[in-house]
Design a protein around this motif. Structure first.
Motif: not given
Ligand code: ZN
Length: 302
Positions: A93, A95, A97-98, A177
């Motif tokens: 994904e 976002h 945090d990835h 998501h």
């Molecule tokens: Zn996420």
């Protein structure tokens, strides 16, 4: 006993032999070996997972660590495991945090994500956020080269990547998501990376565009692979039970919200009344109201 070793001692020695990680170097307590040459970094159940996959032609990474110190730990482990370069970094994904950790691996890593990821990442890692991240880690020397790195390749719907002896089948997960969620299936190893379509005893943040019915379809599709190991975007890797538990939860949620809608209850009324004792021990309870909203959208078609 010919060698004077008691069966109990022998059993303990054998157990230790089989449970001790087979790699020579200790990667640290946050690494878990999934299969030969495949190591997941899972620092904290709420944080994102990142996975190192060794192949005969270099390394493939899946996501790049929750925060910069995680990324540095990941890079440190890589150094112990191989001198081969990171060839590809696949995003489950877009976002932060990835994806914040990409700077440590690219170049040379080619970043692969589903269409829409670049746009999303540009918003997530905007100049203000970049300044903030850098300011947060004044003592991390690796941060001196920090910069946002967006995908080099965006695919649509599905893509297969062959690197050395391993293959990676990427599938778009629609509306589960983010704008660009990707499941990754490794058919020989029987591992599926489920992205943030599922959590482990944790409520997902269901944004207004998320559709529970699409999530249930994604779960069905991933279970259809017949995986031995399921690696969620966040939370400890496990078996297909991760998919089953999430499916049970969403099915129950839809049933209960559906029954209340039939009784002409309002969304606010449902939020006040609805109980889910089955998920009492789950984390992220503050997200339960948006889970109810998503279920309400699904059953009313709104
Ligand atoms: Zn996420």
């Amino acid at each position: 006993m010919r060698f004077g070793v008691s069966p109990a001692v022998l059993a303990a020695v054998l157990a230790a032999l089989f449970t001790t990680p087979a790699w020579a170097q200790d990667l640290g307590p946050h690494f878990k070996k999934l299969k030969e040459g495949i190591f997941v970094y899972a620092q904290n159940p709420a944080d994102s997972n990142a996975t190192i996959i060794l192949t005969s032609e270099g390394v493939v990474l899946i996501d790049s660590g929750h925060r910069p110190p995680d990324t540095v730990a990941l890079a440190g482990a890589l150094k112990k495991l191989t001198s081969l370069p990171v060839r590809y970094l696949i995003n489950t994904e877009p976002h932060t945090d990835h994806t914040t950790g990409h700077w440590m691996f690219s170049p040379p890593a080619v970043i692969i994500a589903h269409a829409g990821a670049t746009e999303s990442m540009k918003q997530g890692l905007n100049p203000e956020r970049v300044r903030k991240i850098i300011a947060e880690y004044p003592d991390l020397k690796e941060m001196k080269n920090f910069r946002p790195v967006t995908p080099h390749i965006e695919f649509r719907d599905r893509m297969t990547l062959q690197v050395g002896d391993r293959s990676f089948e990427m599938r778009f997960l629609k509306s589960v998501h983010s704008e660009a969620d990707t499941a990754i299936w490794m058919p020989k190893e029987r591992i599926v990376f489920a992205a943030a379509s599922v959590g482990v005893k944790r409520f997902s943040n269901l944004r207004p565009f998320v559709r529970i019915t699409d999530t249930l379809d994604a779960i069905k599709m991933m279970r259809g692979f017949n995986p031995e190991i399921v690696v969620p975007g966040h939370g400890a890797p496990g078996t297909v039970k991760i998919l089953d538990d999430m499916e049970k939860y969403y099915t129950l949620l839809l049933e209960r919200v559906g029954a209340m809608v039939k009784q002409d209850k309002s969304l606010d009324g449902i939020k006040k009344e609805l109980r889910m004792p089955e998920a009492d021990d789950w984390q992220g309870k503050d997200r339960f109201p948006n889970n109810i909203e998503a279920a309400y959208r699904a059953v009313t078609g709104k």
